[in-house]
Design an enzyme around this catalytic site. Structure first.
Site, PDB file in Angstrom:
ATOM      1  N   LYS A 145      54.302  46.675  22.228  1.00 16.41           N
ATOM      2  CA  LYS A 145      54.432  47.884  21.299  1.00 16.41           C
ATOM      3  C   LYS A 145      55.038  47.622  19.987  1.00 16.41           C
ATOM      4  O   LYS A 145      55.296  48.304  19.295  1.00 16.41           O
ATOM      5  CB  LYS A 145      55.458  48.671  22.355  1.00 16.41           C
ATOM      6  N   GLY A 146      55.721  46.326  20.083  1.00 15.64           N
ATOM      7  CA  GLY A 146      56.810  46.218  18.816  1.00 15.64           C
ATOM      8  C   GLY A 146      56.116  46.454  17.502  1.00 15.64           C
ATOM      9  O   GLY A 146      56.831  46.928  16.679  1.00 15.64           O
ATOM     10  N   ASP A 188      58.911  34.789  16.770  1.00 16.13           N
ATOM     11  CA  ASP A 188      60.063  34.052  17.280  1.00 16.13           C
ATOM     12  C   ASP A 188      59.887  32.503  17.698  1.00 16.13           C
ATOM     13  O   ASP A 188      59.403  31.804  17.054  1.00 16.13           O
ATOM     14  CB  ASP A 188      60.683  34.986  18.461  1.00 16.13           C
ATOM     15  N   LYS A 200      60.660  34.450  12.368  1.00 17.53           N
ATOM     16  CA  LYS A 200      62.003  33.590  12.694  1.00 17.53           C
ATOM     17  C   LYS A 200      61.546  32.167  12.527  1.00 17.53           C
ATOM     18  O   LYS A 200      61.445  31.655  13.383  1.00 17.53           O
ATOM     19  CB  LYS A 200      62.533  33.937  14.025  1.00 17.53           C
ATOM     20  N   PHE A 218      69.316  38.401  16.676  1.00 17.75           N
ATOM     21  CA  PHE A 218      68.303  39.735  17.759  1.00 17.75           C
ATOM     22  C   PHE A 218      68.370  40.840  16.791  1.00 17.75           C
ATOM     23  O   PHE A 218      69.445  41.321  16.532  1.00 17.75           O
ATOM     24  CB  PHE A 218      69.064  39.673  18.952  1.00 17.75           C
TER      25      PHE A 218
HETATM   26  P1  IMP Z   1      57.665  34.883  20.665  1.00 13.12           P
HETATM   27  O1  IMP Z   1      56.450  34.900  21.663  1.00 13.12           O
HETATM   28  O2  IMP Z   1      58.765  34.127  21.268  1.00 13.12           O
HETATM   29  O3  IMP Z   1      57.175  34.262  19.546  1.00 13.12           O
HETATM   30  O4  IMP Z   1      58.183  36.557  20.563  1.00 13.12           O
HETATM   31  C1  IMP Z   1      57.449  37.223  20.402  1.00 13.12           C
HETATM   32  C2  IMP Z   1      57.886  38.731  20.619  1.00 13.12           C
HETATM   33  O5  IMP Z   1      59.025  38.646  21.336  1.00 13.12           O
HETATM   34  C3  IMP Z   1      57.681  39.770  19.577  1.00 13.12           C
HETATM   35  O6  IMP Z   1      56.481  40.077  19.563  1.00 13.12           O
HETATM   36  C4  IMP Z   1      58.873  40.629  20.007  1.00 13.12           C
HETATM   37  O7  IMP Z   1      58.183  41.490  20.645  1.00 13.12           O
HETATM   38  C5  IMP Z   1      59.745  39.897  20.521  1.00 13.12           C
HETATM   39  N1  IMP Z   1      61.165  39.407  19.851  1.00 13.12           N
HETATM   40  C6  IMP Z   1      61.139  38.311  19.380  1.00 13.12           C
HETATM   41  N2  IMP Z   1      62.292  38.408  18.661  1.00 13.12           N
HETATM   42  C7  IMP Z   1      63.082  39.573  18.871  1.00 13.12           C
HETATM   43  C8  IMP Z   1      63.926  40.124  18.159  1.00 13.12           C
HETATM   44  O8  IMP Z   1      64.911  39.604  17.385  1.00 13.12           O
HETATM   45  N3  IMP Z   1      64.130  41.464  18.609  1.00 13.12           N
HETATM   46  C9  IMP Z   1      63.301  42.229  19.518  1.00 13.12           C
HETATM   47  N4  IMP Z   1      62.164  41.704  19.696  1.00 13.12           N
HETATM   48  C10 IMP Z   1      61.959  40.271  19.633  1.00 13.12           C
HETATM   49 MG    MG Z   2      56.113  42.472  20.533  1.00 10.65          MG
END
Ligand code: IMP
Ligand code: MG
Length: 183
Positions: free
Chosen positions: A47-48, A107, A135, A156
């Site tokens: 949903k982000g 992230d 990030k 965060f």
């Molecule tokens: P990754 O798989 O570690 O790259 O993380 C991706 C998902 O984690 C993103 O699509 C976000 O939904 C969530 N996410 C990562 N960092 C943050 C943050 O700082 N705030 C809120 N959601 C985050």
């Molecule tokens: Mg997301």
């Protein structure tokens, strides 16, 4: 979890509503130019990315299609669970199409890696990825998206679609969440 109000829980505003608006308009223009000879499918990662997505598609000026996929790696925490779970697939057959994957934030890069792997099996004409936030210290460079809005340090953040345990997606800005809220 100690959610109270945004006034209490947000340490500071990292990107104001105005600043986001300006950057999203630039990204929309860039994509309009890139896809001027195509009818791409914009794939929103729920949903982000939903808030970013709805602004981005409105700043895109050419013909396009919308579609949605849902995956999750965070669950109810402020740290990635280390595994990606699959919730909902795209409705469109992506075969032979130009696809633009729209993410909120990269992230660890795990989600993006998972999505790229999934789409590789589908005979897609081209795939580009775009994320509002990068990030950059948290993943290897080869997992950067092709386009992104802003680079940020390892903090965060919530707002503009990004959540903590489902909260604060509706903030019009992006703010750093106080550690006391999730620690
Ligand atoms: P990754 O798989 O570690 O790259 O993380 C991706 C998902 O984690 C993103 O699509 C976000 O939904 C969530 N996410 C990562 N960092 C943050 C943050 O700082 N705030 C809120 N959601 C985050
Ligand atoms: Mg997301």
């Amino acid at each position: 979890m100690n959610i109270t109000t945004a006034e209490n829980d947000i340490e500071y505003i990292m990107f104001s509503e105005e600043r986001i608006k300006k950057r999203v308009a630039e990204l929309g223009e860039e994509l309009t130019e890139m896809y001027k000879d195509s009818v791409p499918i914009f794939g929103c990662v729920l949903k982000g990315a939903s808030v970013f997505y709805t602004d981005l598609v409105r700043s895109y000026k050419g013909p396009m299609f919308m579609d949605f996929i849902s995956v999750s790696s965070y669950g109810q925490a402020a740290k990635s669970s280390g595994t990606v779970s699959f919730k909902k697939d795209f409705d469109n057959d992506l075969k032979g199409k130009d696809v633009i994957i729209v993410e909120d934030i990269v992230d660890s890069g795990l989600t993006l890696k998972y999505l790229k792997e999934l789409l590789r099996q589908r005979d897609i004409k081209s795939v580009r990825t775009i994320a509002l936030l990068n990030k950059y210290e948290c993943h290897p460079q080869e997992l950067d998206t092709d386009l992104f809005g802003f680079k940020i340090e390892n903090q965060f953040v919530v707002g503009y679609g990004l959540d903590y345990a489902g909260y604060y997606r509706n903030l019009p800005y992006i703010g750093v969440l106080k550690k006391s809220v999730y620690e």
